[in-house]
Every structure is written in C-alpha cells, then in structure tokens.
Write an enzyme that holds these catalytic residues in place. Structure first.
Site, short mmCIF file in Angstrom:
data_model
loop_
_atom_site.label_atom_id
_atom_site.label_comp_id
_atom_site.label_asym_id
_atom_site.label_seq_id
_atom_site.Cartn_x
_atom_site.Cartn_y
_atom_site.Cartn_z
N HIS A 53 -22.68 0.05 -21.40
CA HIS A 53 -23.18 1.13 -20.53
C HIS A 53 -23.58 2.38 -21.31
O HIS A 53 -24.38 3.18 -20.83
CB HIS A 53 -22.17 1.48 -19.44
CG HIS A 53 -20.79 1.72 -19.94
ND1 HIS A 53 -19.86 0.70 -20.01
CD2 HIS A 53 -20.18 2.82 -20.41
CE1 HIS A 53 -18.74 1.19 -20.49
NE2 HIS A 53 -18.90 2.47 -20.74
N GLY A 56 -27.40 3.44 -22.03
CA GLY A 56 -28.24 4.18 -21.09
C GLY A 56 -27.54 5.33 -20.40
O GLY A 56 -28.15 6.04 -19.59
N HIS A 57 -26.26 5.56 -20.68
CA HIS A 57 -25.49 6.59 -19.96
C HIS A 57 -24.76 7.47 -20.96
O HIS A 57 -23.56 7.31 -21.13
CB HIS A 57 -24.50 5.92 -19.02
CG HIS A 57 -24.00 6.81 -17.93
ND1 HIS A 57 -22.89 7.61 -18.07
CD2 HIS A 57 -24.45 7.01 -16.67
CE1 HIS A 57 -22.67 8.25 -16.93
NE2 HIS A 57 -23.59 7.91 -16.07
N PHE A 58 -25.28 8.35 -21.59
CA PHE A 58 -26.65 8.79 -21.67
C PHE A 58 -27.05 8.78 -23.14
O PHE A 58 -26.25 9.19 -23.97
CB PHE A 58 -26.80 10.21 -21.10
CG PHE A 58 -26.48 10.31 -19.64
CD1 PHE A 58 -27.41 9.92 -18.69
CD2 PHE A 58 -25.24 10.78 -19.22
CE1 PHE A 58 -27.12 10.03 -17.33
CE2 PHE A 58 -24.96 10.88 -17.87
CZ PHE A 58 -25.88 10.50 -16.92
N LEU A 63 -21.51 9.23 -22.02
CA LEU A 63 -20.41 9.54 -21.10
C LEU A 63 -20.03 8.27 -20.36
O LEU A 63 -20.91 7.53 -19.89
CB LEU A 63 -20.85 10.59 -20.07
CG LEU A 63 -21.31 11.95 -20.58
CD1 LEU A 63 -21.81 12.80 -19.43
CD2 LEU A 63 -20.19 12.65 -21.32
#
Length: 151
Positions: A53, A56-58, A63
């Site tokens: 994750h 893409g986060h971020f 985070l």
C-alpha cells in the site's frame, strides 16, 4: 503457545495463522505479547516500507492507511472473539466500527502496539471489542469494533 522469560511472545505468527483466516498481504498481526483468550489481547504490527500500500499511499510521504490500522485492530479483536468458550464454531467477520478516531500518522518503521478488550457478546453471534493502537506509547487510533458469525 510460546511464553518464556526470555521472550515476550505469547502467540507466534504461525499460531496466529492457526486462529485467523488472514494471509499475506492481509495478515496484519505479527505477534501477540499478551493474551487472555475470550477477554483481551495485545498484538504487534511492525510497519515496513515493503508493504504494497505504500507504493500509492502516498508517494514521497508514505502513511499507513487508517483502514488498515483499524483492520489490524480488528484482527487482534478477532483473536479474542475466536477463543470465547461455548460460542459456535465458524467464521467471525468484521461487521462494524463505532467511535473510531485517528490521532497521528503511522509511517514505515513504526511498531503498532494494539490492545483490544472484549466489551460484549450477544446471542452467541455478535461480539464487540474496544481497541487502541499506539506507537511509542502515543495513541494513534481507538474505537469499538463489531464482529458477526457468518453461516
């Protein structure tokens, strides 16, 4: 269960996988350090940049998504509900959340210490636990989590 003076581990990753159906990449509890079956549990989630994750986060400011913090809390809570004596055997699923609050970001390198306590069981099908997640003693997330037995 493993519990020796030299190791605070009460449930290993392998033992957790024997109790919960979650597998990579959704197994979010690395070990359990305190456990009273059917009453309370404290689990650890080591947050690493290698988790998918974070791509893409971020980008540039990774985070941990809040929903995954809540899911990690639910998995610790699921360990409690799964071990309540005299409940029907079956799959308890995450059924709802109340009063969830996020207090600070969780980033790669953090270690989540997740504590959950049983609040109630109703009709041997529904459970509610109170959960808190902390990093370095600071509260990052808290709330109440509901579980339901599916047929």
């Amino acid at each position: 269960m493993t519990n020796s003076p030299s190791s605070p581990v009460v449930l290993t990753n392998e033992e957790i996988m024997g109790l919960l159906p979650h597998r990579y990449p959704f197994a979010l509890v690395d070990r359990v350090v305190e456990y009273e079956p059917g009453k309370s549990a404290t689990g650890i989630k080591n947050v690493t940049i290698n988790e998918p994750h974070f791509q893409g986060h971020f980008p540039g400011r990774p985070l941990m998504p809040g929903v995954l913090i809540v899911e990690a809390m639910a998995q610790v809570g699921g360990l409690i509900v799964k071990q309540i004596p005299d409940l029907p055997k079956g799959l308890f699923v995450f059924a709802g959340i109340d009063s969830v609050r996020f207090r600070r970001p969780v980033v790669p390198g953090d270690q989540l210490l997740i504590n959950c306590e049983l609040i109630s069981i109703k009709r041997q099908r529904f459970g509610k636990v109170k959960g808190e997640a902390k990093v370095d003693g600071n509260l990052v997330c808290s709330g109440e989590l509901m579980f339901s037995l599916v047929d």
